[in-house]
Design a protein around this motif. Structure first.
Motif, PDB file in Angstrom:
ATOM      1  N   HIS A   1       1.024  -1.362  -0.026  1.00  0.00           N
ATOM      2  CA  HIS A   1      -0.021   0.040   0.027  1.00  0.00           C
ATOM      3  C   HIS A   1       0.911   1.060  -0.040  1.00  0.00           C
ATOM      4  CE1 HIS A   1      -3.635   2.067   1.692  1.00  0.00           C
ATOM      5  NE2 HIS A   1      -3.330   2.824   0.734  1.00  0.00           N
ATOM      6  N   LEU A   2       1.052   1.703  -1.093  1.00  0.00           N
ATOM      7  CA  LEU A   2       1.979   3.042  -1.463  1.00  0.00           C
ATOM      8  C   LEU A   2       1.355   4.367  -1.626  1.00  0.00           C
ATOM      9  CD1 LEU A   2       3.283   0.150  -3.186  1.00  0.00           C
ATOM     10  CD2 LEU A   2       5.266   1.541  -2.494  1.00  0.00           C
ATOM     11  N   VAL A   3       1.931   5.456  -1.332  1.00  0.00           N
ATOM     12  CA  VAL A   3       1.442   6.762  -1.631  1.00  0.00           C
ATOM     13  C   VAL A   3       1.934   7.114  -3.000  1.00  0.00           C
ATOM     14  CG1 VAL A   3       1.332   9.199  -0.936  1.00  0.00           C
ATOM     15  CG2 VAL A   3       0.726   7.220   0.577  1.00  0.00           C
ATOM     16  N   VAL A   4       1.127   7.746  -3.810  1.00  0.00           N
ATOM     17  CA  VAL A   4       1.488   8.344  -5.124  1.00  0.00           C
ATOM     18  C   VAL A   4       1.252   9.836  -5.192  1.00  0.00           C
ATOM     19  CG1 VAL A   4       1.284   8.087  -7.694  1.00  0.00           C
ATOM     20  CG2 VAL A   4       1.112   6.063  -6.420  1.00  0.00           C
ATOM     21  N   VAL A   5       1.866  10.646  -5.501  1.00  0.00           N
ATOM     22  CA  VAL A   5       1.862  12.074  -5.278  1.00  0.00           C
ATOM     23  C   VAL A   5       1.684  12.614  -6.670  1.00  0.00           C
ATOM     24  CG1 VAL A   5       2.649  14.441  -4.730  1.00  0.00           C
ATOM     25  CG2 VAL A   5       3.393  12.103  -3.436  1.00  0.00           C
ATOM     26  N   LYS A   6       0.254  12.260  -7.000  1.00  0.00           N
ATOM     27  CA  LYS A   6      -0.228  12.421  -8.271  1.00  0.00           C
ATOM     28  C   LYS A   6      -1.904  12.665  -8.398  1.00  0.00           C
ATOM     29  CE  LYS A   6       3.252   9.756 -10.778  1.00  0.00           C
ATOM     30  NZ  LYS A   6       4.254  10.735 -10.822  1.00  0.00           N
ATOM     31  N   SER A   7      -2.360  13.237  -9.145  1.00  0.00           N
ATOM     32  CA  SER A   7      -3.827  13.293  -9.181  1.00  0.00           C
ATOM     33  C   SER A   7      -4.453  12.298 -10.062  1.00  0.00           C
ATOM     34  CB  SER A   7      -4.349  14.599  -9.903  1.00  0.00           C
ATOM     35  OG  SER A   7      -3.982  14.540 -11.148  1.00  0.00           O
ATOM     36  N   ARG A   8      -5.613  12.050  -9.559  1.00  0.00           N
ATOM     37  CA  ARG A   8      -6.403  11.085 -10.434  1.00  0.00           C
ATOM     38  C   ARG A   8      -6.380  11.245 -12.010  1.00  0.00           C
ATOM     39  NH1 ARG A   8     -11.906   8.055  -8.931  1.00  0.00           N
ATOM     40  NH2 ARG A   8     -12.380   7.009 -10.704  1.00  0.00           N
ATOM     41  N   ALA A   9      -6.587  12.308 -12.383  1.00  0.00           N
ATOM     42  CA  ALA A   9      -6.374  12.719 -13.832  1.00  0.00           C
ATOM     43  C   ALA A   9      -5.135  12.372 -14.111  1.00  0.00           C
ATOM     44  CB  ALA A   9      -6.846  14.076 -14.014  1.00  0.00           C
ATOM     45  N   SER A  10      -4.181  12.599 -13.572  1.00  0.00           N
ATOM     46  CA  SER A  10      -2.775  12.406 -14.191  1.00  0.00           C
ATOM     47  C   SER A  10      -2.353  10.712 -14.245  1.00  0.00           C
ATOM     48  CB  SER A  10      -1.670  12.963 -13.139  1.00  0.00           C
ATOM     49  OG  SER A  10      -0.359  12.565 -13.561  1.00  0.00           O
ATOM     50  N   ILE A  11      -3.017   9.898 -13.136  1.00  0.00           N
ATOM     51  CA  ILE A  11      -2.636   8.597 -13.212  1.00  0.00           C
ATOM     52  C   ILE A  11      -3.485   7.875 -14.331  1.00  0.00           C
ATOM     53  CG2 ILE A  11      -3.359   6.415 -11.947  1.00  0.00           C
ATOM     54  CD1 ILE A  11      -2.687   8.113  -9.298  1.00  0.00           C
ATOM     55  N   ASP A  12      -4.636   8.639 -14.560  1.00  0.00           N
ATOM     56  CA  ASP A  12      -5.373   8.152 -15.845  1.00  0.00           C
ATOM     57  C   ASP A  12      -4.854   8.222 -17.047  1.00  0.00           C
ATOM     58  OD1 ASP A  12      -7.637   6.890 -14.182  1.00  0.00           O
ATOM     59  OD2 ASP A  12      -8.919   8.516 -14.393  1.00  0.00           O
ATOM     60  N   ARG A  13      -4.005   9.430 -17.147  1.00  0.00           N
ATOM     61  CA  ARG A  13      -3.417   9.635 -18.405  1.00  0.00           C
ATOM     62  C   ARG A  13      -2.016   8.671 -18.459  1.00  0.00           C
ATOM     63  NH1 ARG A  13      -0.763  15.028 -19.081  1.00  0.00           N
ATOM     64  NH2 ARG A  13      -0.652  14.166 -21.440  1.00  0.00           N
ATOM     65  N   TYR A  14      -1.569   8.324 -17.440  1.00  0.00           N
ATOM     66  CA  TYR A  14      -0.386   7.499 -17.348  1.00  0.00           C
ATOM     67  C   TYR A  14      -0.951   6.070 -17.725  1.00  0.00           C
ATOM     68  CZ  TYR A  14       3.590   9.963 -15.388  1.00  0.00           C
ATOM     69  OH  TYR A  14       4.592  10.813 -15.238  1.00  0.00           O
ATOM     70  N   VAL A  15      -2.179   5.676 -17.136  1.00  0.00           N
ATOM     71  CA  VAL A  15      -2.606   4.351 -17.696  1.00  0.00           C
ATOM     72  C   VAL A  15      -2.847   4.373 -19.319  1.00  0.00           C
ATOM     73  CG1 VAL A  15      -4.663   2.654 -17.645  1.00  0.00           C
ATOM     74  CG2 VAL A  15      -3.761   3.678 -15.508  1.00  0.00           C
ATOM     75  N   ALA A  16      -3.304   5.332 -19.903  1.00  0.00           N
ATOM     76  CA  ALA A  16      -3.595   5.540 -21.246  1.00  0.00           C
ATOM     77  C   ALA A  16      -2.350   5.530 -22.165  1.00  0.00           C
ATOM     78  CB  ALA A  16      -4.367   6.627 -21.648  1.00  0.00           C
ATOM     79  N   LEU A  17      -1.238   6.078 -21.550  1.00  0.00           N
ATOM     80  CA  LEU A  17       0.012   6.172 -22.185  1.00  0.00           C
ATOM     81  C   LEU A  17       0.759   4.924 -22.155  1.00  0.00           C
ATOM     82  CD1 LEU A  17       2.331   7.733 -23.459  1.00  0.00           C
ATOM     83  CD2 LEU A  17       3.234   8.270 -21.184  1.00  0.00           C
ATOM     84  N   ILE A  18       0.758   4.093 -21.061  1.00  0.00           N
ATOM     85  CA  ILE A  18       1.444   3.040 -20.949  1.00  0.00           C
ATOM     86  C   ILE A  18       0.490   1.968 -21.782  1.00  0.00           C
ATOM     87  CG2 ILE A  18       1.955   0.966 -19.435  1.00  0.00           C
ATOM     88  CD1 ILE A  18       2.778   3.319 -17.544  1.00  0.00           C
ATOM     89  N   ALA A  19      -0.534   1.831 -21.784  1.00  0.00           N
ATOM     90  CA  ALA A  19      -1.454   0.814 -22.591  1.00  0.00           C
ATOM     91  C   ALA A  19      -1.089   1.013 -24.037  1.00  0.00           C
ATOM     92  CB  ALA A  19      -2.919   1.095 -22.515  1.00  0.00           C
ATOM     93  N   GLU A  20      -0.846   2.326 -24.296  1.00  0.00           N
ATOM     94  CA  GLU A  20      -0.336   2.556 -25.833  1.00  0.00           C
ATOM     95  C   GLU A  20       1.128   2.324 -26.363  1.00  0.00           C
ATOM     96  OE1 GLU A  20      -0.362   6.285 -29.145  1.00  0.00           O
ATOM     97  OE2 GLU A  20      -1.383   6.478 -27.083  1.00  0.00           O
ATOM     98  N   ALA A  21       1.771   2.913 -25.244  1.00  0.00           N
ATOM     99  CA  ALA A  21       3.280   2.846 -25.755  1.00  0.00           C
ATOM    100  C   ALA A  21       3.869   1.317 -25.344  1.00  0.00           C
ATOM    101  CB  ALA A  21       4.068   3.785 -24.834  1.00  0.00           C
ATOM    102  N   ARG A  22       3.281   0.664 -24.502  1.00  0.00           N
ATOM    103  CA  ARG A  22       3.827  -0.540 -23.796  1.00  0.00           C
ATOM    104  C   ARG A  22       5.418  -0.512 -24.015  1.00  0.00           C
ATOM    105  NH1 ARG A  22      -0.273  -4.612 -24.467  1.00  0.00           N
ATOM    106  NH2 ARG A  22      -2.063  -3.584 -24.325  1.00  0.00           N
ATOM    107  N   PRO A  23       5.941   0.434 -22.734  1.00  0.00           N
ATOM    108  CA  PRO A  23       7.363   0.607 -22.631  1.00  0.00           C
ATOM    109  C   PRO A  23       7.935  -0.663 -22.105  1.00  0.00           C
ATOM    110  CG  PRO A  23       6.145   1.737 -20.911  1.00  0.00           C
ATOM    111  CD  PRO A  23       5.326   1.349 -21.817  1.00  0.00           C
ATOM    112  N   ARG A  24       9.155  -1.070 -22.574  1.00  0.00           N
ATOM    113  CA  ARG A  24       9.814  -2.085 -21.964  1.00  0.00           C
ATOM    114  C   ARG A  24      10.942  -1.601 -21.290  1.00  0.00           C
ATOM    115  NH1 ARG A  24       6.584  -4.834 -21.276  1.00  0.00           N
ATOM    116  NH2 ARG A  24       7.954  -6.420 -20.610  1.00  0.00           N
ATOM    117  N   THR A  25      11.536  -0.526 -21.424  1.00  0.00           N
ATOM    118  CA  THR A  25      12.424   0.317 -20.575  1.00  0.00           C
ATOM    119  C   THR A  25      12.234   1.475 -20.090  1.00  0.00           C
ATOM    120  OG1 THR A  25      13.585   0.963 -22.794  1.00  0.00           O
ATOM    121  CG2 THR A  25      14.445  -1.082 -21.781  1.00  0.00           C
TER     122      THR A  25
END
Length: 282
Positions: A43-67
């Motif tokens: 259980h960890l704390v992330v200093v980001k807004s909900r809107a920002s986290i949702d953007r990360y989800v979309a970015l990672i789903a599209e980009a699929r970064p390996r590094t």
């Protein structure tokens, strides 16, 4: 076109406005530093807004970064969140703090993920030699897929790490600049003099937009939105030893950027990190 989705084990589920889960990891999100938030191994704390986290989800789903390279660990939650969402081959995280980060180190140990993480403490983001050494040691043969700069949020320091790391991003890869709009937000009115006296990080984003307008082979795309700006690298060959945004700015862009920086005495285009503090943003 339908939005890309992550595999079920990597999907994020909101269980409250500030609480979310990815697999066996639970996160509490907050838009400001809050040391009262409870934490645990899962259980960890992330200093980001909900809107920002949702953007990360979309970015990672599209980009699929390996590094992935992350600058700015803070309490470790964002590092774990990136890993749980992307499940990359390798994630490098660094911070100027003394370390260690107990929550992050405990998560890595408990889940036996030492081969996936490289954690570095006491690293100044403007230390070009240290960054180059870390990237070389990581062995990113095909370049970096995703860089997340969530470190100082200072113009000079962030510009310095961008100059060092952007040439190592693979063509089509992403460079994220967190909290780029702190000087344009409501928070600007309550910042102390150490912040009001330093240039807006938004100027760096404008520099990237200007390069995109003139040299799309260098910066293919710039996207701004809640929490962060994303810069996509173009196909041009970039030499890490000589790369500089200044080389791709047109004279009209240089003139406009100079006028922006004139609001903060002592700064000039390409000023780099000299004279700036590495304190974290509010």
């Amino acid at each position: 076109m339908a939005a890309a989705k992550l595999p079920p084990s990597q999907q994020l589920a909101w269980v409250g406005y500030e609480e979310c889960r990815v697999g066996n990891a639970r996160f509490t999100c907050t838009g400001a530093f809050d040391w009262t938030r409870r934490m645990g191994i899962n259980h960890l704390v992330v200093v980001k807004s909900r809107a920002s986290i949702d953007r990360y989800v979309a970015l990672i789903a599209e980009a699929r970064p390996r590094t992935i390279v992350e600058l700015g660990i803070h309490r470790g939650g964002s590092t774990v969140l990136l890993e749980r969402l992307a499940r990359p081959d390798h994630i490098v995280a660094l911070d100027i703090m003394e370390g260690p980060c107990p929550a992050l180190e405990s998560f890595i140990e408990r889940h036996e993920l030492a081969d996936r993480f490289s954690i570095h403490y006491r690293i100044d983001q403007s230390d070009r030699t240290a960054l180059e050494r870390i990237i070389t040691e990581a062995g990113f043969e095909h370049g970096i897929d995703l860089v997340v700069d969530d470190a100082s949020h200072r113009y000079g320091l962030t510009r310095s790490s961008f100059t060092t790391l952007f040439p190592h991003v693979r063509p089509g890869g992403h460079f994220v600049i967190e909290d780029w709009a702190w000087a344009q937000s409501d928070a600007a009115g309550v910042l102390d003099e150490s912040w009001t006296g330093t240039p807006s990080l938004g100027i760096l984003v404008f520099e990237c937009i200007s390069v995109n307008a003139a040299h799309r082979d260098v910066i293919a795309e710039v996207t701004v939105g809640p929490g962060f700006a994303t810069i996509v690298r173009g196909p041009a060959e970039l030499d890490p030893a000589t790369f500089s945004l200044d080389d791709y700015l047109t004279e009209p862009s240089r003139a406009l950027i100079s006028r922006m920086l004139a609001a903060w005495p002592g700064e000039a285009p390409g000023a780099g990190a000299e004279g700036e503090s590495a304190d974290q943003a509010p």
